[in-house]
Write a protein that holds these residues in place. Structure first.
Motif, PDB file in Angstrom:
ATOM      1  N   PHE A 260      -0.196   9.096   3.174  1.00 61.61           N
ATOM      2  CA  PHE A 260      -0.940   8.520   4.297  1.00 61.61           C
ATOM      3  C   PHE A 260      -2.359   8.139   3.858  1.00 61.61           C
ATOM      4  N   ASP A 261      -2.759   6.932   4.214  1.00 63.59           N
ATOM      5  CA  ASP A 261      -4.105   6.448   3.876  1.00 63.59           C
ATOM      6  C   ASP A 261      -5.075   6.943   4.934  1.00 63.59           C
ATOM      7  N   HIS A 262      -5.683   8.088   4.638  1.00 59.21           N
ATOM      8  CA  HIS A 262      -6.597   8.700   5.599  1.00 59.21           C
ATOM      9  C   HIS A 262      -7.867   7.876   5.782  1.00 59.21           C
ATOM     10  N   ASN A 263      -8.099   6.949   4.855  1.00 56.22           N
ATOM     11  CA  ASN A 263      -9.302   6.108   4.952  1.00 56.22           C
ATOM     12  C   ASN A 263      -9.224   5.132   6.119  1.00 56.22           C
ATOM     13  N   THR A 264      -8.015   4.962   6.684  1.00 55.72           N
ATOM     14  CA  THR A 264      -7.886   4.093   7.855  1.00 55.72           C
ATOM     15  C   THR A 264      -8.363   4.795   9.115  1.00 55.72           C
ATOM     16  N   THR A 265      -8.632   6.094   9.004  1.00 57.60           N
ATOM     17  CA  THR A 265      -9.177   6.845  10.139  1.00 57.60           C
ATOM     18  C   THR A 265     -10.697   6.868  10.017  1.00 57.60           C
ATOM     19  N   ASN A 266     -11.327   7.576  10.892  1.00 55.10           N
ATOM     20  CA  ASN A 266     -12.791   7.721  10.849  1.00 55.10           C
ATOM     21  C   ASN A 266     -13.229   8.864   9.944  1.00 55.10           C
ATOM     22  N   PHE A 267     -12.281   9.419   9.187  1.00 59.12           N
ATOM     23  CA  PHE A 267     -12.597  10.538   8.312  1.00 59.12           C
ATOM     24  C   PHE A 267     -11.960  10.259   6.949  1.00 59.12           C
ATOM     25  N   LEU A 269     -10.986  10.849   3.226  1.00 57.51           N
ATOM     26  CA  LEU A 269     -10.782  12.051   2.413  1.00 57.51           C
ATOM     27  C   LEU A 269     -11.346  11.845   1.014  1.00 57.51           C
ATOM     28  N   ARG A 270     -12.137  12.831   0.564  1.00 58.22           N
ATOM     29  CA  ARG A 270     -12.690  12.799  -0.787  1.00 58.22           C
ATOM     30  C   ARG A 270     -12.563  14.200  -1.396  1.00 58.22           C
ATOM     31  N   GLY A 271     -12.616  14.221  -2.743  1.00 61.32           N
ATOM     32  CA  GLY A 271     -12.643  15.507  -3.441  1.00 61.32           C
ATOM     33  C   GLY A 271     -11.488  16.410  -3.075  1.00 61.32           C
ATOM     34  N   ASP A 277      -3.133  20.332   2.125  1.00 63.19           N
ATOM     35  CA  ASP A 277      -1.971  20.054   2.958  1.00 63.19           C
ATOM     36  C   ASP A 277      -2.457  19.575   4.324  1.00 63.19           C
ATOM     37  N   CYS A 278      -1.772  18.565   4.857  1.00 63.94           N
ATOM     38  CA  CYS A 278      -2.209  17.986   6.137  1.00 63.94           C
ATOM     39  C   CYS A 278      -2.382  19.048   7.212  1.00 63.94           C
ATOM     40  N   PHE A 279      -1.487  20.017   7.210  1.00 62.05           N
ATOM     41  CA  PHE A 279      -1.505  21.015   8.280  1.00 62.05           C
ATOM     42  C   PHE A 279      -2.434  22.184   7.975  1.00 62.05           C
ATOM     43  N   ALA A 280      -3.186  22.052   6.880  1.00 59.96           N
ATOM     44  CA  ALA A 280      -4.268  23.010   6.653  1.00 59.96           C
ATOM     45  C   ALA A 280      -5.434  22.701   7.590  1.00 59.96           C
ATOM     46  N   CYS A 281      -5.497  21.442   8.017  1.00 59.69           N
ATOM     47  CA  CYS A 281      -6.545  21.041   8.963  1.00 59.69           C
ATOM     48  C   CYS A 281      -5.973  20.767  10.347  1.00 59.69           C
ATOM     49  N   HIS A 282      -4.780  20.159  10.379  1.00 59.15           N
ATOM     50  CA  HIS A 282      -4.170  19.768  11.660  1.00 59.15           C
ATOM     51  C   HIS A 282      -3.130  20.798  12.102  1.00 59.15           C
ATOM     52  N   SER A 283      -3.062  21.004  13.402  1.00 60.65           N
ATOM     53  CA  SER A 283      -2.064  21.925  13.968  1.00 60.65           C
ATOM     54  C   SER A 283      -0.713  21.220  14.017  1.00 60.65           C
ATOM     55  N   GLN A 284       0.337  21.971  13.725  1.00 62.78           N
ATOM     56  CA  GLN A 284       1.679  21.398  13.770  1.00 62.78           C
ATOM     57  C   GLN A 284       2.131  21.282  15.227  1.00 62.78           C
ATOM     58  N   ILE A 298     -14.022  14.006  15.105  1.00 64.41           N
ATOM     59  CA  ILE A 298     -14.909  14.863  14.315  1.00 64.41           C
ATOM     60  C   ILE A 298     -15.571  14.026  13.221  1.00 64.41           C
ATOM     61  N   SER A 299     -16.879  14.082  13.129  1.00 63.70           N
ATOM     62  CA  SER A 299     -17.621  13.309  12.130  1.00 63.70           C
ATOM     63  C   SER A 299     -17.428  13.913  10.745  1.00 63.70           C
ATOM     64  N   GLU A 300     -17.505  13.043   9.723  1.00 61.93           N
ATOM     65  CA  GLU A 300     -17.339  13.505   8.342  1.00 61.93           C
ATOM     66  C   GLU A 300     -18.420  14.498   7.946  1.00 61.93           C
ATOM     67  N   ASN A 301     -19.584  14.417   8.552  1.00 56.22           N
ATOM     68  CA  ASN A 301     -20.710  15.262   8.155  1.00 56.22           C
ATOM     69  C   ASN A 301     -20.811  16.541   8.981  1.00 56.22           C
TER      70      ASN A 301
END
Length: 612
Positions: A260-267, A269-271, A277-284, A298-301
C-alpha cells in the motif's frame, strides 16, 4: 488486311462446297452469344485450328491477372498447363454450363485456400455469391467463383462491429466462432489471475445491443481499478487501488503490508515506519467502513499521539525537529536547538560544537559541566597541579576565543620564576613553550639559563673563564644578541679608540667557505699586529727589518698620523710648508693621469716642486 483476306478465303471455300450445311459446331452459350457469326470465329479460333488460350485471356483479363500473380485456381501450375477449352467447352447451346464441375469432389486446396473445419461442410454458393465480391465488374458476372479474398469478414459479418482487430483468426479457428480457442487473455492488458480465471466471460463482458444487433463488449472495458467492476465496500474512504491491499484470489486476503502506498494519505511513511506492521498502528476490524480509519486526521509531527514523550513536554511536542523516523536515537542536525532552555546555555566556541561531541550517548543523559576537564582532556597533563589541586581551564582560557588563545597576561608572567625582560617581552609564547620536535606546548621545567633555550655558538671557541657556567649574561643583555658589553680589558689586548666602536664579529668572525655557516670564530691567539686586520696601504715603504709598525705614526682614534714627526725626516717642515696639506706634495699624477701617493719623495729642491 491479312484478316480481311482470311475472311474472303473462308467465304469462297464455303461457297464452293456442293452441299450447304451447319458450319458452326453449335450455338454459343449466353456468355459468348455476342460472338455468334462467321465473322467472329477468329476472335476465339485460329483460322482452321482450335481455340487459342491467348485469345481467351485477351478478354478474360481477370484470369490473366491470376495467372500472372500465380494465385487462385488459375494460378496453380497444374491448371496453367491446361487449355481453357479442357474445362470450359463451347458450342453446346445457349444454356450450357461452362463452369461445370463436381462440387462434392472438387479439391479446394488447388485454389490456394484449403477448406478447414466448418468450411469443409459449407456449400460453395454460401461463400461464392456476388454479395461477397468487392470488385464491381466481377459482381456483375453471374455464378462466378472469382473475386473472394481470404479475410473472414469477406463472407462473415463483423459481430464485434469494428471494436476488435479484423483478423478473426487471432482468436477463432475454422471449427466455429464459439468458443474462441485461440484467444489468450494473458496477451491482453489484463491478464487473468486468481478467481478471475473462474469467472464467466459475460460477467465482465455483458451482452447488449449495438446498432440494432446483439453485441458483446470486449474492448474498452475499464480495468484500471477493481471498482470499475466491483463495488467499493470502503465507500472511497481509502485512497489508492484495491490491488495494493487485496489479491485476485480473495478480497478477504490482506496483502497491503509493503504494497500500500501510504504516501497517498496525509501521513507519509519514512524510516522505521515503513517496516512496521499495519496493525501495529491501526486497530483490526472486519467492518470495511471502519478499517484504517482510527488514525485519520493525525498529523505527521504529532508523534506523541502514538509514542510516549520521554521528555515530559520539556522540549515541546514536535519530535520530528530533533528525531528521525529511522530511530529515536537517530538525531537530526541540532543546530536549531535552543540550549538556553537547559541548565547549560552555550556560549562562545561551544555554540559551534557538534552535539555528539558532548552527548556521547542519549541527549537526555545528564552531563557534569562544573569543570572543563569533565569534557575536555587535560592537554597539560597536570603541569599546573599544585598541592593536589588542578586549576580549571577558565583561569587561562575563554569560551569566546578557545584553547588557542590564552588569558595569561604579561603581568602574571612577571610573577613567575622567569620574569620577562628585553626582547623576551616581544617573543611569542610558542617560541619558548612549544617543543620543536614534538610540537607540544609545555610550561614546566623549561630552565632559566640562556643555553637551555638558545644555542651556545661560542662553545669551544671562548675560554670558560670569560663566561662562567655558560652564562651568556657576562657579554649579552636581554634586548638583543648584538649588544655586547664584554670587558676587553680582562684580555691581554684592552680596547681603546676606534676599536671600542667596532662590533666583535668584525675581528672574531672570519670567513671560512669550508664551514656550513660560511664563517668560523676566532677568540684565542689572535695577532695584535695592525696589518692582521687592516690593509697596509704603504706596502713596504716604512718597513724596518721587514716589519711595518703602524703605531709609529698612527693611534687608535683615527688613521690620521698623529705620531708622525716630519722634523725627523730629511725634509723638516718650516714656514709655509707647515700649513700645506700632505696631499699637495705627496699626491702626483703618473703618466696615465692617475693619482698616486708617494710617501718618500727623494727630491727636496724647490725646483722639483715649484714651477720656474
Amino acid at each position: 488486311m491479312k484478316r480481311v483476306a482470311q475472311h474472303i478465303a473462308l467465304l469462297i471455300m464455303l461457297m464452293a462446297m456442293p452441299v450447304f450445311g451447319q458450319i458452326s459446331p453449335g450455338p454459343l452459350t449466353d456468355a459468348h452469344a455476342e460472338l455468334e457469326g462467321l465473322t467472329n470465329c477468329t476472335k476465339c479460333h485460329k483460322l482452321g485450328d482450335k481455340v487459342l488460350d491467348t485469345k481467351c485471356l485477351e478478354c478474360h483479363k481477370e484470369i490473366q491477372s491470376l495467372v500472372n500473380r500465380k494465385t487462385g485456381l488459375h494460378g496453380n501450375p497444374d491448371v496453367v498447363r491446361k487449355n481453357c477449352a479442357e474445362c470450359h467447352g463451347e458450342h453446346n447451346g445457349r444454356k450450357f454450363d461452362m463452369l461445370r464441375f463436381d462440387e462434392a469432389t472438387f479439391d479446394h486446396l488447388i485454389t490456394g485456400y484449403e477448406l478447414e473445419g466448418s468450411h469443409a461442410t459449407v456449400e460453395c454458393k454460401e461463400c461464392h455469391t456476388s454479395g461477397n465480391i468487392k470488385d464491381k465488374e466481377l459482381k456483375k458476372k453471374p455464378k462466378t467463383f472469382l473475386g473472394l479474398d481470404e479475410t473472414c469478414l469477406t463472407c462473415h459479418s463483423d459481430y464485434h462491429q469494428a471494436t476488435l482487430p479484423g483478423d478473426c483468426k487471432q482468436c477463432h479457428d475454422m471449427e466455429g466462432f464459439k468458443p474462441a480457442p485461440l484467444f489468450n487473455h494473458d496477451a491482453t492488458d489484463f491478464a487473468l489471475k486468481g478467481e478471475h480465471q473462474n469467472v464467466e466471460c459475460k460477467q465482465c463482458h455483458p451482452m447488449t445491443t449495438k446498432n440494432g444487433a446483439t453485441f458483446q463488449e470486449f474492448a474498452g472495458v475499464a480495468f484500471n481499478d477493481c471498482v470499475s467492476c466491483h463495488e467499493d465496500p470502503h465507500n472511497a474512504q481509502l485512497p489508492g487501488q484495491c490491488a495494493q491491499c487485496h489479491t485476485e484470489n480473495s478480497f478477504t486476503t490482506f496483502s497491503g503490508q509493503g504494497n500500500f502506498d501510504h504516501n497517498t494519505t496525509n501521513f507519509e511513511l519514512r524510516g522505521s515506519h515503513q517496516s512496521l506492521d499495519c496493525f501495529a498502528c491501526h486497530s483490526q476490524s472486519h467492518d470495511p467502513l471502519r478499517i484504517f480509519q482510527d488514525k485519520k486526521g493525525i498529523s505527521e509531527n504529532k508523534c506523541a499521539t502514538c509514542h510516549q514523550d520521554v521528555h515530559n513536554g520539556v522540549y515541546g511536542l514536535d519530535c520530528a525537529k530533533c528525531h528521525r523516523e529511522t530511530s529515536f536515537l537517530s538525531m537530526r542536525n541540532m543546530d536549531f536547538f535552543d540550549h538556553t532552555v537547559t541548565d547549560y546555555p552555550l556560549e562562545g566556541k561551544h555554540i559551534g560544537v557538534d552535539c555528539r561531541e558532548c552527548h556521547k550517548q542519549r541527549f537526555k543523559d545528564p552531563i557534569d559541566f562544573t569543570d572543563c576537564k569533565n569534557c575536555h582532556t587535560d592537554y597539560h597533563h597536570g603541569e599546573f597541579t599544585k598541592n593536589g589541586i588542578q586549576p580549571d581551564c577558565v583561569e587561562c582560557h575563554s569560551l569566546e576565543h578557545g584553547f588557542d588563545y590564552s588569558l595569561f597576561t604579561l603581568e602574571q608572567h612577571q610573577k613567575t620564576n622567569f620574569p620577562l625582560q628585553g626582547a623576551h617581552m616581544a617573543t611569542p609564547c610558542f617560541a619558548c613553550h612549544v617543543d620543536e620536535r614534538t610540537q607540544k606546548w609545555s610550561f614546566r621545567n623549561l630552565g632559566n639559563t640562556c643555553v637551555e633555550c638558545h644555542q651556545d655558538i661560542h662553545e669551544g671557541y671562548i675560554d670558560a673563564k670569560y663566561y662562567p657556567k655558560d652564562d651568556c649574561r657576562y657579554c649579552h643583555g636581554n634586548d638583543n644578541w648584538t649588544g655586547v658589553q664584554f670587558d676587553h680589558s680582562k684580555t691581554h689586548w684592552p680596547l681603546d679608540g676606534k676599536h671600542l666602536e667596532v662590533e666583535c664579529r668584525q675581528c672574531h668572525f672570519v670567513e671560512n667557505t669550508t664551514e656550513s655557516k660560511g664563517w668560523t670564530q676566532e677568540f684565542a691567539n689572535l695577532s695584535t699586529d695592525c696589518n692582521t686586520c687592516h690593509e697596509n696601504v704603504h706596502g713596504r715603504v716604512f718597513e724596518i727589518d721587514g716589519v711595518t709598525d703602524c703605531t709609529r705614526c698612527h693611534v687608535t682614534d683615527s688613521w690620521f698620523p698623529k705620531r708622525f714627526d716630519h722634523d725627523l725626516t730629511n725634509f723638516p717642515l718650516e714656514g709655509k710648508h707647515e700649513k700645506i696639506a700632505c696631499s699637495a706634495c705627496h699626491e702626483v699624477a703618473n703618466a696615465d693621469g692617475e693619482i698616486e701617493t708617494i710617501y718618500k719623495l727623494g727630491k727636496f729642491r724647490c725646483i722639483d716642486c715649484h714651477l720656474q
